[in-house]
Scaffold this active site. Sequence first.
Site, PDB file in Angstrom:
ATOM      1  N   HIS A  64    -100.812  21.932   8.980  1.00 40.93           N
ATOM      2  CA  HIS A  64    -100.477  20.559   8.582  1.00 40.93           C
ATOM      3  C   HIS A  64     -99.843  19.883   9.976  1.00 40.93           C
ATOM      4  O   HIS A  64     -99.323  18.902  10.007  1.00 40.93           O
ATOM      5  CB  HIS A  64     -99.341  20.563   7.550  1.00 40.93           C
ATOM      6  CG  HIS A  64     -99.572  20.948   6.126  1.00 40.93           C
ATOM      7  ND1 HIS A  64    -100.781  20.100   5.681  1.00 40.93           N
ATOM      8  CD2 HIS A  64     -99.040  21.702   5.578  1.00 40.93           C
ATOM      9  CE1 HIS A  64    -100.960  20.647   4.300  1.00 40.93           C
ATOM     10  NE2 HIS A  64    -100.073  21.700   4.092  1.00 40.93           N
ATOM     11  N   PHE A 103    -110.852  19.636 -11.268  1.00 40.15           N
ATOM     12  CA  PHE A 103    -109.533  19.552 -11.422  1.00 40.15           C
ATOM     13  C   PHE A 103    -109.347  20.709 -12.347  1.00 40.15           C
ATOM     14  O   PHE A 103    -108.118  21.737 -12.248  1.00 40.15           O
ATOM     15  CB  PHE A 103    -108.757  18.559 -11.792  1.00 40.15           C
ATOM     16  CG  PHE A 103    -107.046  18.455 -12.116  1.00 40.15           C
ATOM     17  CD1 PHE A 103    -106.251  18.493 -10.761  1.00 40.15           C
ATOM     18  CD2 PHE A 103    -106.676  18.572 -13.064  1.00 40.15           C
ATOM     19  CE1 PHE A 103    -104.949  18.647 -11.103  1.00 40.15           C
ATOM     20  CE2 PHE A 103    -105.240  18.823 -13.351  1.00 40.15           C
ATOM     21  CZ  PHE A 103    -104.238  18.985 -12.148  1.00 40.15           C
ATOM     22  N   PHE A 132     -98.573  23.905  -8.832  1.00 45.26           N
ATOM     23  CA  PHE A 132     -99.122  23.700  -7.697  1.00 45.26           C
ATOM     24  C   PHE A 132    -100.351  22.623  -7.930  1.00 45.26           C
ATOM     25  O   PHE A 132    -100.375  21.453  -7.250  1.00 45.26           O
ATOM     26  CB  PHE A 132     -99.660  24.659  -6.993  1.00 45.26           C
ATOM     27  CG  PHE A 132    -100.129  24.352  -5.551  1.00 45.26           C
ATOM     28  CD1 PHE A 132     -99.264  23.855  -4.633  1.00 45.26           C
ATOM     29  CD2 PHE A 132    -101.389  24.851  -5.071  1.00 45.26           C
ATOM     30  CE1 PHE A 132     -99.614  23.591  -3.308  1.00 45.26           C
ATOM     31  CE2 PHE A 132    -101.798  24.475  -3.879  1.00 45.26           C
ATOM     32  CZ  PHE A 132    -101.163  23.985  -3.001  1.00 45.26           C
ATOM     33  N   MET A 183    -109.922  24.343 -11.051  1.00 44.68           N
ATOM     34  CA  MET A 183    -108.820  24.434 -10.027  1.00 44.68           C
ATOM     35  C   MET A 183    -107.591  25.085 -10.648  1.00 44.68           C
ATOM     36  O   MET A 183    -106.870  25.952 -10.373  1.00 44.68           O
ATOM     37  CB  MET A 183    -108.860  23.741  -8.831  1.00 44.68           C
ATOM     38  CG  MET A 183    -110.188  23.560  -8.166  1.00 44.68           C
ATOM     39  SD  MET A 183    -109.841  23.581  -6.532  1.00 44.68           S
ATOM     40  CE  MET A 183    -108.303  23.197  -5.852  1.00 44.68           C
TER      41      MET A 183
HETATM   42  S1  PPS Z   1    -100.280  21.352   0.035  1.00 45.97           S
HETATM   43  O1  PPS Z   1     -99.149  22.020  -0.496  1.00 45.97           O
HETATM   44  O2  PPS Z   1     -99.765  20.290   1.374  1.00 45.97           O
HETATM   45  O3  PPS Z   1    -101.132  22.357   0.669  1.00 45.97           O
HETATM   46  O4  PPS Z   1    -100.962  20.586  -0.970  1.00 45.97           O
HETATM   47  P1  PPS Z   1    -102.098  20.003  -1.294  1.00 45.97           P
HETATM   48  O5  PPS Z   1    -103.452  20.868  -1.389  1.00 45.97           O
HETATM   49  O6  PPS Z   1    -102.567  19.031   0.211  1.00 45.97           O
HETATM   50  O7  PPS Z   1    -102.321  18.865  -2.253  1.00 45.97           O
HETATM   51  C1  PPS Z   1    -101.871  19.231  -3.593  1.00 45.97           C
HETATM   52  C2  PPS Z   1    -102.349  18.104  -4.604  1.00 45.97           C
HETATM   53  O8  PPS Z   1    -103.693  18.098  -4.481  1.00 45.97           O
HETATM   54  C3  PPS Z   1    -104.125  18.350  -5.951  1.00 45.97           C
HETATM   55  N1  PPS Z   1    -105.314  18.814  -6.334  1.00 45.97           N
HETATM   56  C4  PPS Z   1    -106.407  18.404  -6.976  1.00 45.97           C
HETATM   57  N2  PPS Z   1    -106.413  17.115  -7.290  1.00 45.97           N
HETATM   58  C5  PPS Z   1    -107.791  16.937  -8.039  1.00 45.97           C
HETATM   59  N3  PPS Z   1    -108.675  17.944  -8.135  1.00 45.97           N
HETATM   60  C6  PPS Z   1    -108.459  19.008  -7.548  1.00 45.97           C
HETATM   61  N4  PPS Z   1    -109.442  20.136  -8.001  1.00 45.97           N
HETATM   62  C7  PPS Z   1    -107.372  19.399  -6.794  1.00 45.97           C
HETATM   63  N5  PPS Z   1    -106.730  20.539  -6.480  1.00 45.97           N
HETATM   64  C8  PPS Z   1    -105.560  20.156  -6.105  1.00 45.97           C
HETATM   65  C9  PPS Z   1    -102.870  18.821  -6.533  1.00 45.97           C
HETATM   66  O9  PPS Z   1    -102.768  18.710  -7.939  1.00 45.97           O
HETATM   67  C10 PPS Z   1    -101.915  17.939  -5.982  1.00 45.97           C
HETATM   68  O10 PPS Z   1    -101.788  16.702  -6.286  1.00 45.97           O
HETATM   69  P2  PPS Z   1    -100.761  16.097  -7.600  1.00 45.97           P
HETATM   70  O11 PPS Z   1    -100.757  14.679  -7.261  1.00 45.97           O
HETATM   71  O12 PPS Z   1     -99.119  16.845  -7.272  1.00 45.97           O
HETATM   72  O13 PPS Z   1    -101.403  16.467  -8.611  1.00 45.97           O
END
Ligand code: PPS
Length: 345
Positions: free
Chosen positions: A148, A267, A300, A270
């Site tokens: 990051h 989503f 997460f 995952m």
């Molecule tokens: S981190 O901790 O910075 O590495 O987090 P990061 O992976 O960048 O972001 C986490 C957010 O990504 C969402 N996420 C997804 N969204 C849609 N589809 C899929 N497959 C997916 N995988 C991870 C995750 O839910 C977090 O967002 P929010 O808004 O909290 O749901």
Amino acid sequence: MPVARRMPPIKVEPLNDNLSEKLRNSCKPGLMPMGGVKVYPSECVMPTEYVPYAERLRHFTVRPDDVWVISYPKCGTTWTQEMVWLIGNDCDFALAKNRLLLQRFPFLEAVSIISQEPEESEDDDNVLCADTITFADELPSPRYIKSHLPTRLLPQEIWIKKPKIIYVTRDPKDAAVSYYHHHRLWNGYTGSYETFMEGFLEDKLVYSPFWEHVIEYKKLENEPHVLINSYEEMKQDLPGVIRRTAQFMGKDLSDEQVSELAHHLSFKEMKVNSAINGEEFIKEVKEKHEMPIEDPELTFIRKGEVGGWRKEMSEKLVEKFEQWTEEKLSGTDFTEKDIIWPNKI
Ligand code: PPS
């Protein structure tokens, strides 16, 4: 990007303002620390724990065949990592499910943003508690590395060896809401939502400032070794982003592989994929720190929405974000729309 010999030495300045102090005092000890220093060059906020690792990170040996995924936190890093790893590994879904993403795709500077000393462990699952810089250094090629860090704090060799970099960004309102829930879990943040959002807008959170982070990478978009994606594009057209990323990585995927990969990256999939969702680790953290086990936001893979901020932000807060974005982007070559919805697919 300046080459290594022109990079000024790293300097840090303590963050002693009231807001930073308030944010620090709203967290539980023993979990992830909040911003403690501003780091130059870059003005990036990091925890004080980062300071002893700063030069080691900058002198990390980069390899030309590395693949890096970089972002401001909560912008879709994990989603992008899983996509990139599978593209790079010929869609080996079995291996992806059997080995933690943390091991396949280590978070380079994780050791510098947690409050405990790294543990010597034979347990390969325990990467997050290990010295992640050494772990990444010792991986065989081709390595997949997450960071990051803003451009100026990355290992300097990255601008000489030029490995592939995939940067992912997201609407800061959604990233901020996601970062808030992230802090409730990983930092044990018990302060108010409003104070947290003020911290985001005032650039007091770890890895802030947000827009400067994005703009510095966006400026590199024409470099052949840099690809910029957005979370919003991934939601809108995941197969399109998979194809574009595969082309960037020099990989040919069949239509069937693209559609299998899009399914694997959905989503729903995952969220229940234990190689990614950190469920074991989260359970331990919740138990140890007496957090509500069933709270659906303390996960997460949480909501995964575009525009989720509409349900979580007051009109007044949205206005503040809009004004902040306008100020941050004025005088740059970019608009928010160019960045979040570049419409390249
Ligand atoms: S981190 O901790 O910075 O590495 O987090 P990061 O992976 O960048 O972001 C986490 C957010 O990504 C969402 N996420 C997804 N969204 C849609 N589809 C899929 N497959 C997916 N995988 C991870 C995750 O839910 C977090 O967002 P929010 O808004 O909290 O749901």
